[in-house]
Structures are given as structure tokens and as C-alpha cells.
Design a protein around this motif. Structure first.
Motif, PDB file in Angstrom:
ATOM      1  N   THR B  39      37.945 -24.156  34.904  1.00 46.24           N
ATOM      2  CA  THR B  39      39.364 -24.340  34.399  1.00 46.24           C
ATOM      3  C   THR B  39      39.768 -22.973  33.741  1.00 46.24           C
ATOM      4  N   GLN B 106      42.994 -30.432  33.943  1.00 45.98           N
ATOM      5  CA  GLN B 106      42.891 -29.601  32.929  1.00 45.98           C
ATOM      6  C   GLN B 106      43.418 -28.334  32.729  1.00 45.98           C
ATOM      7  N   TYR B 109      47.026 -28.723  30.999  1.00 43.55           N
ATOM      8  CA  TYR B 109      46.572 -28.914  29.626  1.00 43.55           C
ATOM      9  C   TYR B 109      46.184 -27.816  28.798  1.00 43.55           C
ATOM     10  N   GLN B 159      39.299 -30.186  24.000  1.00 47.76           N
ATOM     11  CA  GLN B 159      39.543 -30.315  25.729  1.00 47.76           C
ATOM     12  C   GLN B 159      38.351 -30.792  26.298  1.00 47.76           C
ATOM     13  N   ILE B 163      37.445 -33.888  28.593  1.00 49.41           N
ATOM     14  CA  ILE B 163      36.784 -33.635  29.813  1.00 49.41           C
ATOM     15  C   ILE B 163      35.638 -34.560  29.980  1.00 49.41           C
TER      16      ILE B 163
END
Lengths: 232, 236, 243
Positions: B39, B106, B109, B159, B163
Motif C-alpha cells: 500500500t 487502504q 485511507y 493503519q 489492517i
């Protein structure tokens, strides 16, 4: 590849009905969990504000549990775990009336209550203590000050976060599929399995989610601007 | 509870390895870290597009972020698991589809978080770099990004926590991670769901709680050492 | 009107007010000044019980304010209090801020309270800003609104805690002008301030506090003369040096 897109199968007849039913279930989950979650969140915030260590700790533990455990697992705990606690007779009855949705509502509502109470709490904390002082100096009682001065500011400050949680809750209803609730995502997969129309089934459902999500996002933006609190 | 841990402990930790695929907690962690690592560059690209001067790019990135945020992760997982193999014509292992779905989700985000980090830097940074005659790439990569990324370290760790929680959705498409392993144990041991799911919840709790405490510590230490806004959560 | 009888106050181990006794005659204007930390803000805040005291008595209109029979909220609604940082309520418009005491303490409806509030805003020169929010007006305007709010219930006492200290210099004048008018109007005024010019013009008595004690209590003529207490003269000259 040889795949022909054919939306007609999905957009009418029994498959479409199933999708609509899924949507209805999703909305039921969403609205009821939201209302229950909000009420519980207000209750939790009030309890936490009382200067009594044991209850404050309990609320904090409640919040931390719901923030650190995945929502899906919270659903599992209620659906699989709690059912064991209830006597068999009750369980049979509940299974007959399709109780998964009840467990889903409970899990989602408690989860949201945890997050929303944190948002209220940080809203309250960001109000300068001088506001309470000024309200008391005018002659308002503690309750009067809370009602007319502090709380009106607190909810305005917490509003953006609360609206964010609303969107998260809406998307979170999809997780109820994990315990067999026939909401929108569940129906998407079911229709896809039955009709073999992968792109159409998922496409339509995705579009429905996006439409409603965008509506929530738009409403959030309008409301946060309207009720934004600017402090001098 | 202890007896469950004793009997199934190995399964829960590493799945059926070496007799089968790797699974359990190890798999959860691998999926989470791999997702985060993949990501990362994508999120940086999105963040740069969002904060850059190129209008069409900005709108594209914005559109991407808004659309992804409007879809539940589960739907993305369904797309990746059911639709993607059909599109590219070869079967894809469930684990990879989970990672792909999480990465897409993600990217939006984390991209927002990094964009916040970039915007939170004092304006003077950009101006000083421009005054020195540095072009876009050196300015961005040597001056803005390092600072922005440092400021959003708490956000990145946060994050990661998210996840890890999202990886549990893999259990719905039979990815052999921790939750799926537990579901299997539960079908074996039908009579002890409370203990089984209690252990499951406790495991995630310990993992995520530890990470969120670390986030808090990082946030405090970074606030003290850097200028600009320190970002912990995706701004609504 | 207000009387302090051997009032003392501590914050933990720190003695903030040492045995102060003094009186404020009805209708007079008292200015309190002194170095930082001298206890002047704390002293005025004891009058409406924003600060508790450990020993001594404070009476307002002859009644002990800490007596069991005294309701603290009734006491406070009879005393106007203005803060250094205005403390307007940000979620309410200017006129709603001014109306709040009438609506919530006197139970008046919006319709009933509005004319009184508008009159008060005119009095302070801000009728045209009635619908503005506190975030959209200047500091000087905000402080005048705060004064209007404090006077809406027609209290007999007005207390101001450094009303101009948080204002930009060009706005100090408008607030002092309003205070000068109020001072002449018969209300009992206690004002903590560094504005010595203002003190000289309007004060009936000036109280100088240092280290929690009332070191000097005098008329302005005496206060600014050569015969004033040496601490006062030292204080005044340090102000002059810094201006």
C-alpha cells in the motif's frame, strides 16, 4: 474471454427482488444499530463523566474492547458465543425467527456506542474550562450550564466524528453477512452464485452501496458546515 | 480455555505448516505487513496527486479516494476474489485476493493520511525549496516527503492496526488466517464457542491494543521533535 | 456594599490572600492593581464565590455570602462578572449571548427578552452586530458584548477581571470608555486593571495588592502623589518605564 454483460437478469425478477430485500435488511441493520448505538453512547459518556473510578474503568474497558477487536469477531462472539449462554429452548426459538439479525444489531450497536462515546468525550474535553466558569458566573446551576452552554458546544464539536462513524456503520453492516444475515452483500454473493452473473450482481450492489454512501457523505458535509463551532 | 490452546495452539499460530499452507496468526501478520508495504508506495502516489498542482490528476485521485471510501471492504474482497480471476483469466489464490482488496482500500485511507501530513507542513518548506531552485522531484522526495512521512508515523502504525483487523474478513473467503483457523476449531469443538471466540478476541485485542499504545507513544515523541501537524487518524 | 473581613485563601501550600479586610461603599468604583500574582484577580473572584476562601468572611449587602441560607446561583445573578478573555458562548449569536440570563434564569421567552437585549446592545454600541457570532467580531466588540451580558439582569455590582488585558491596544479605548460611563452611573464597580490612566480618572479608591496583602488603599489623589506607599511608587514607576 467471451463474457457477455447482461444486466437484465439481475435488474429484474427474483434476483432483483433478492437484492432489494438485501437492501432492506441492510437499512434495518443500519438505522436500528445507529439509534441504539447513539443512545448507549450518550449513556456511556454520562457514566464516564461521573468521578467514580470503577465505573470509569468499566466504560474504558468496554471502549477499548470494541476498538481493538475486529467487528467481524465481535459478531462471532455474539452469534456463536452468546448463544451458548442461552438455554436451548430460547436458542431454538431465536433460530426459527432468524435471530442472526438480532445478534448483528447488538454487536454493531455496541461497537458504534464505543466509538461514538469517545467522540463525545473528546468533544467535551475540547471545550475550554472557562466556558463552565462563565456560565456559572452568570448564575446558571451546574445542570443549567451543561444544558445551555456546554452540551450544545460538545455535540457540535463531536459532529464531524459522529458523521464519520455513521458512514463506517453503514459499510459495517456488510459484515453481518459473515454470520449469515441476508443483507445486501450476502445477497450479492447469493445472486452471483445462482445466476453466474458475477459483474452484474456485484456491480449493481456496489452501485447501491456507493449511492447511499455518497448520500451520507454529502449530508455529513452539509451538516458539519452548518453546525461548525468557531471559537473566538 | 487452556486445553483448547494446548490442542490447537500450533494450528492457531502457524496453520497447517509444514504439512499444508501457512496459516493462523502467522498468516494474519504476514498478510497485514505485506498489505501495508504494498500500500505504501501507492498511497504516496495518491497523496502527491491530492496535494499537487496538476488539476486533472488531483481530481482523479480525489475521485478514487471518494469511490473507495463509499464501498465496504467486503465488496472489494468479493470483487477481487470472484471477479478478478475471471477478468484476467487465471485463478488467484484467496490470500492474494485478500491482499489486493486490502491494498486498494487502504491506498485510499493511507493516501489521505499522507496527504494530511504533507499539507500539515509549514508552507515555508515548499517555498524555501522553490527559492533554492529545486525542481519538483527533489523538492518532494528530499524535503517534503521525509518530513511528512515522519509526522504521519503514528498514522501509519494506526493503519497497520486497522489492517490487522481487516484481515479477519479473510475468514469469509476461506483465507487461512487466524479467524478462519478459529472457525475451523469451532466446527470441531462445537460445545465451546465462548472460549474459542474469547481467545480469538483476546488475541486481536492484545495485538491491536499494544499497537495503539505504541501509536500514542510515537505521537507524543514526534510532536516534541517536529514542526508541522502530526497525523494519527484519517481526516474525515 | 461589599465587605472583606480578614479573608485568607490558599492554593494547597501557597498562601494567595493574606488576611485582607476592606470595604467597598455602595455606588463607588474600586480599581485593584499590583504586580502579577499579587492576588488581585483571586480576590475579586471570591466575591461571587468562583474562588472559595479558607478563613474570614465576605459580605455583600450585609449578608455573609457563604451562609447556608444564601443560594450561590442567586448571588451570582445579582453580580455581573466580566472575564479577561470575554468567554462569550461561541454557539450563540451576540444577542443570544446577551439574552441568555433573561431566558434561562428569568424564564422569559425569546419574544419577551429580545427588546431588553437589543436595548442593552445599543447601550454598548453594538446593536448592528446582534446577529453576528462571537468568532466574527473583534476583541473589543466581544468584551463590550460580555459587559452587556453581565448587566442584563441589572445587578448592583459589576466585577471586571483585567477587562482590557487581552485586547489589542487600539481596542482598549472603546472598552474603557464604556466602563467610564458605567462607573459614573451608580453601580458598584470592582475592576482589576493595569490601566492607571483609567484608574486615575474614575476610581473612588485604588487598592494596591502585593504578595496577597492589601498594601495600600487610597483615593486616587493620594495614590498618585509623593506620599503614597513606597511599593506603590515603585510599581507606578516600573509601569512608566515600560510604556
Amino acid at each position: 474471454m467471451g463474457y457477455q454483460l447482461d444486466f437484465s437478469k439481475v435488474l429484474q425478477g427474483e434476483y432483483f427482488d433478492l437484492i432489494l430485500q438485501g437492501l432492506q435488511t441492510t437499512m434495518v441493520l443500519f438505522v436500528i444499530s445507529w439509534v441504539l448505538g447513539l443512545i448507549l453512547a450518550i449513556f456511556l459518556t454520562v457514566v464516564r463523566a461521573i468521578e467514580f473510578r470503577p465505573t470509569q474503568f468499566l466504560v474504558a474497558a468496554f471502549v477499548e474492547y470494541h476498538r481493538n477487536v475486529p467487528i467481524l469477531i465481535q459478531l462471532f462472539v455474539w452469534y456463536f458465543g452468546f448463544a451458548v449462554v442461552l438455554p436451548d429452548v430460547v436458542n431454538d426459538y431465536l433460530n426459527d425467527i432468524g435471530a442472526e439479525i438480532g445478534y448483528a444489531i447488538v454487536a454493531l450497536a455496541l461497537n458504534k456506542a464505543a466509538y461514538m462515546s469517545e467522540d463525545f468525550r473528546s468533544g467535551l474535553r475540547s471545550i475550554h474550562p472557562a466556558q463552565m466558569e462563565a456560565a456559572r458566573a452568570i448564575g446558571l446551576t451546574y445542570l443549567g450550564a451543561m444544558k445551555w452552554v456546554i452540551l450544545p458546544q460538545a455535540w457540535r464539536l463531536a459532529l464531524p466524528a459522529l458523521l464519520g462513524q455513521t458512514l463506517i456503520l453503514f459499510k459495517g453492516t456488510s459484515l453481518a453477512a459473515g454470520i449469515g444475515v441476508a443483507e445486501l452483500s450476502y445477497q450479492a454473493r447469493y445472486v452471483e452464485e445462482q445466476s453466474f452473473r458475477i459483474f452484474e450482481a456485484y456491480g449493481v450492489v456496489t452501485a447501491i452501496y456507493m449511492l447511499i454512501s455518497f448520500a451520507i457523505m454529502w449530508a455529513s458535509s452539509v451538516l458539519s458546515t452548518r453546525y461548525r463551532l468557531r471559537v473566538k | 480455555m487452556l486445553d483448547i490452546l494446548q490442542e490447537y495452539g500450533v494450528l492457531l499460530l502457524i496453520g497447517e505448516y509444514p504439512h499444508g499452507k501457512l496459516g493462523g496468526l502467522a498468516m494474519t501478520l504476514i498478510i497485514s505487513f505485506v498489505s501495508l508495504i504494498v500500500t505504501f508506495p501507492c498511497a504516496i502516489l495518491i497523496a502527491l496527486a491530492r496535494t499537487g498542482k496538476n488539476k486533472p490528476l488531483k481530481r482523479l485521485a480525489s475521485g478514487f479516494v471518494h469511490c473507495v471510501r463509499a464501498i465496504p471492504l467486503l465488496m472489494l474482497i468479493f470483487w477481487a476474489y470472484f471477479a478478478l480471476p475471471v477478468v484476467i483469466g487465471i485463478p488467484i489464490d484467496a490470500t492474494y485476493t485478500l491482499i489486493i482488496a486490502i491494498v486498494i482500500y487502504q491506498t485510499a485511507y493511507l493516501g489521505e493520511i499522507i496527504a494530511s501530513g504533507i499539507e500539515g507542513l509549514p508552507k515555508g518548506q515548499m517555498e524555501a525549496a522553490e527559492a533554492l531552485g529545486l525542481g519538483y522531484i527533489p523538492t518532494t522526495f528530499r524535503i517534503l516527503l521525509p518530513q511528512a512521512l515522519f509526522n504521519v508515523i503514528p498514522g501509519i502504525v494506526n493503519q497497520l492496526t486497522t489492517i490487522i483487523k481487516e484481515s479477519s474478513l479473510g475468514s469469509i473467503i476461506a483465507v487461512p488466517e487466524l479467524s478462519y483457523a478459529m472457525l475451523q476449531v469451532n466446527s470441531n469443538e462445537v460445545t465451546k464457542p465462548l472460549q474459542i471466540f474469547g481467545i480469538l478476541a483476546a488475541t486481536y485485542f492484545v495485538l491491536c491494543f499494544a499497537l495503539s499504545q505504541a501509536t500514542g507513544v510515537l505521537e507524543r515523541r514526534i510532536s516534541n521533535r517536529r514542526t508541522g501537524r502530526v497525523v494519527v487518524e484519517a481526516v474525515a | 456594599m461589599i465587605a472583606f473581613h480578614s479573608v485568607s485563601k490558599r492554593y494547597g501550600a501557597l498562601q494567595v490572600i493574606h488576611d485582607i479586610s476592606a470595604t467597598v461603599e455602595k455606588g463607588t468604583t474600586i480599581v485593584l492593581c499590583g504586580p502579577s500574582g499579587s492576588g488581585k484577580s483571586t480576590l475579586v473572584r471570591t466575591v461571587n464565590r468562583l474562588e472559595p476562601i479558607q478563613s474570614g468572611r465576605i459580605t455583600v449587602a450585609g449578608r455573609d455570602i457563604h451562609a447556608k441560607s444564601v443560594d450561590v446561583n442567586t448571588l451570582r445573578s445579582g453580580i455581573g462578572f466580566v472575564f479577561q478573555h470575554f468567554n462569550l458562548f461561541p454557539h450563540l449569536t451576540v444577542v443570544d449571548n446577551v439574552m441568555l440570563p433573561l431566558r434561562r434564569l428569568r424564564g422569559q421567552s425569546r419574544k419577551q427578552a429580545l427588546p431588553t437585549a437589543m436595548l442593552m446592545l445599543e447601550r454598548v454600541g453594538l446593536a448592528d452586530r446582534a446577529q453576528s457570532l462571537p468568532a466574527d467580531i473583534s476583541g473589543g466588540q466581544a468584551q463590550r458584548v460580555a459587559i452587556a451580558r453581565s448587566l442584563i439582569l441589572k445587578p448592583e455590582i459589576l466585577i471586571l477581571d483585567e477587562p482590557t488585558s487581552a485586547l489589542d491596544p487600539e481596542m482598549v479605548g472603546e472598552v474603557l470608555k464604556l466602563l467610564r460611563e458605567l462607573s459614573g452611573g451608580g453601580i458598584t464597580l470592582m475592576c482589576v486593571t493595569h490601566e492607571m490612566g483609567f484608574a486615575r480618572e474614575v476610581a473612588d479608591r485604588i487598592w494596591f495588592l502585593k504578595g496577597g496583602r492589601l498594601t495600600f488603599d487610597a483615593s486616587p489623589d493620594l495614590f498618585f502623589s509623593q506620599e503614597a506607599h513606597p511599593d506603590v511608587r515603585g510599581f507606578l514607576s516600573s509601569i512608566h518605564r515600560n510604556h
